[in-house]
Every structure is written in C-alpha cells, then in structure tokens.
Write an enzyme that holds these catalytic residues in place. Structure first.
Site, PDB file in Angstrom:
ATOM      1  N   HIS A  73       5.761  22.683  36.163  1.00 47.95           N
ATOM      2  CA  HIS A  73       5.450  22.083  37.455  1.00 47.95           C
ATOM      3  C   HIS A  73       6.092  20.711  37.597  1.00 47.95           C
ATOM      4  O   HIS A  73       5.861  19.805  36.797  1.00 47.95           O
ATOM      5  CB  HIS A  73       3.936  21.956  37.675  1.00 47.95           C
ATOM      6  CG  HIS A  73       3.610  21.389  39.020  1.00 47.95           C
ATOM      7  ND1 HIS A  73       3.395  22.194  40.120  1.00 47.95           N
ATOM      8  CD2 HIS A  73       3.556  20.107  39.466  1.00 47.95           C
ATOM      9  CE1 HIS A  73       3.196  21.424  41.181  1.00 47.95           C
ATOM     10  NE2 HIS A  73       3.289  20.147  40.803  1.00 47.95           N
TER      11      HIS A  73
ATOM     12  N   HIS B 251      11.400  23.328  44.516  1.00 45.39           N
ATOM     13  CA  HIS B 251      12.089  24.596  44.750  1.00 45.39           C
ATOM     14  C   HIS B 251      13.328  24.353  45.592  1.00 45.39           C
ATOM     15  O   HIS B 251      13.336  23.489  46.468  1.00 45.39           O
ATOM     16  CB  HIS B 251      11.181  25.623  45.429  1.00 45.39           C
ATOM     17  CG  HIS B 251      10.565  25.156  46.721  1.00 45.39           C
ATOM     18  ND1 HIS B 251       9.482  24.316  46.750  1.00 45.39           N
ATOM     19  CD2 HIS B 251      10.888  25.400  48.016  1.00 45.39           C
ATOM     20  CE1 HIS B 251       9.157  24.066  48.015  1.00 45.39           C
ATOM     21  NE2 HIS B 251      10.010  24.702  48.807  1.00 45.39           N
TER      22      HIS B 251
ATOM     23  N   CYS C 282       3.108  27.782  40.610  1.00 48.68           N
ATOM     24  CA  CYS C 282       2.667  27.905  39.212  1.00 48.68           C
ATOM     25  C   CYS C 282       1.944  29.233  39.021  1.00 48.68           C
ATOM     26  O   CYS C 282       2.090  29.879  37.974  1.00 48.68           O
ATOM     27  CB  CYS C 282       1.770  26.734  38.823  1.00 48.68           C
ATOM     28  SG  CYS C 282       2.681  25.223  38.423  1.00 48.68           S
TER      29      CYS C 282
ATOM     30  N   GLY D 293       9.768  17.942  55.164  1.00 54.76           N
ATOM     31  CA  GLY D 293       9.274  19.271  55.551  1.00 54.76           C
ATOM     32  C   GLY D 293       8.870  20.144  54.374  1.00 54.76           C
ATOM     33  O   GLY D 293       8.787  21.363  54.504  1.00 54.76           O
TER      34      GLY D 293
ATOM     35  N   HIS E  56      16.067  26.355  48.095  1.00 49.43           N
ATOM     36  CA  HIS E  56      16.305  27.547  48.893  1.00 49.43           C
ATOM     37  C   HIS E  56      17.777  27.932  48.739  1.00 49.43           C
ATOM     38  O   HIS E  56      18.656  27.075  48.866  1.00 49.43           O
ATOM     39  CB  HIS E  56      16.050  27.259  50.384  1.00 49.43           C
ATOM     40  CG  HIS E  56      14.641  26.835  50.702  1.00 49.43           C
ATOM     41  ND1 HIS E  56      13.724  27.681  51.290  1.00 49.43           N
ATOM     42  CD2 HIS E  56      13.994  25.658  50.517  1.00 49.43           C
ATOM     43  CE1 HIS E  56      12.572  27.036  51.469  1.00 49.43           C
ATOM     44  NE2 HIS E  56      12.710  25.803  51.019  1.00 49.43           N
TER      45      HIS E  56
END
Ligand code: 5GP
Ligand code: ZN
Length: 105
Positions: free
Chosen positions: A44, A95, A5, A88, A97
């Site tokens: 968020h 998010h 954020c 993990g 990856h």
C-alpha cells in the site's frame, strides 16, 4: 484496508492481466477505453506523491511488460495517475491507468 489492498489479497475478485511478486495489473471495473488496465504496487502506497524511486522503477518495467502482453506496446497507450483530491484520485492506493485499444480522446 483499502479496496485495492483487498484486491491484492483476493478478498475482492478482479480480472487479473498480469502480476509478479510486487505488482498487479487488472482490468478497470468501469473501462473508459477498449483497454483500460490499472497497475498497482502490491504494497500500500497512498499516491504518486508518496511513491519511492524503487517502486516507480519496478512499476515502469512491469507496465511496459503489461503493454506488450495486451498488445498496445506498438499501437500506443495513455499512462496516467491521478494524484490527490484536486487530481481526481478516488481510490487512495497508488495506481496507474493504462488506456488503449483505440485513439484516446
Ligand atoms: P482514480 O479515479 O482513483 O484515478 O481511479 C480509480 C479507478 O478504479 C476508476 O477508474 C474505477 O473505475 C476503478 N475501480 C474502482 N473500484 C474498483 C474495483 O472494485 N475493481 C476494479 N477493477 N476497478 C475499480
Ligand atoms: Zn491499499
């Protein structure tokens, strides 16, 4: 406020790849592949488990655009999220990856 954020609010610098009103893509600080981008909603959301269909729909389209922009849309990439403690997840802001730029081990 969580670290991502703060990145959205530009309180912490980041290496932005792309953004629109709702999503931000930026380079991971500790890349684990030649291309390692994090893709987040600006709002968020703790984790994938809490993500709405609307967020996921927008994020998918945005991620596809990011892949094209950085040139991995044809060569391929890995796209993943770590969910919760056992998954993990270290940063508690949803998010994904995007890993590419070579074969991902
Ligand atoms: P997770 O383990 O939660 O799935 O992934 C968190 C990712 O955020 C890690 O790959 C880590 O390198 C990255 N990261 C943590 N803090 C920062 C930061 O301040 N800036 C950027 N760009 N990446 C970060
Ligand atoms: Zn957050």
């Amino acid at each position: 406020m969580c670290i991502f954020c703060k990145i959205v609010k530009k309180e912490i610098p980041n290496n932005t790849v792309a953004e629109n009103d709702d999503f931000l893509a930026f380079h991971d600080l500790y890349p684990k592949a030649p291309i390692h981008i994090l893709i987040i909603p600006k709002v968020h959301v703790d984790c994938f488990q809490d993500a709405s269909p609307e967020i996921m729909a927008g994020l998918s389209t945005f991620a596809q655009e990011v892949a094209t922009k950085v040139g991995v849309d044809q060569t391929g990439y890995r796209f993943l999220t770590n969910n919760g403690e056992d998954g993990g997840q270290e940063v508690e802001h949803l998010h994904f990856h995007m890993l590419g730029g070579g074969k991902i081990a």
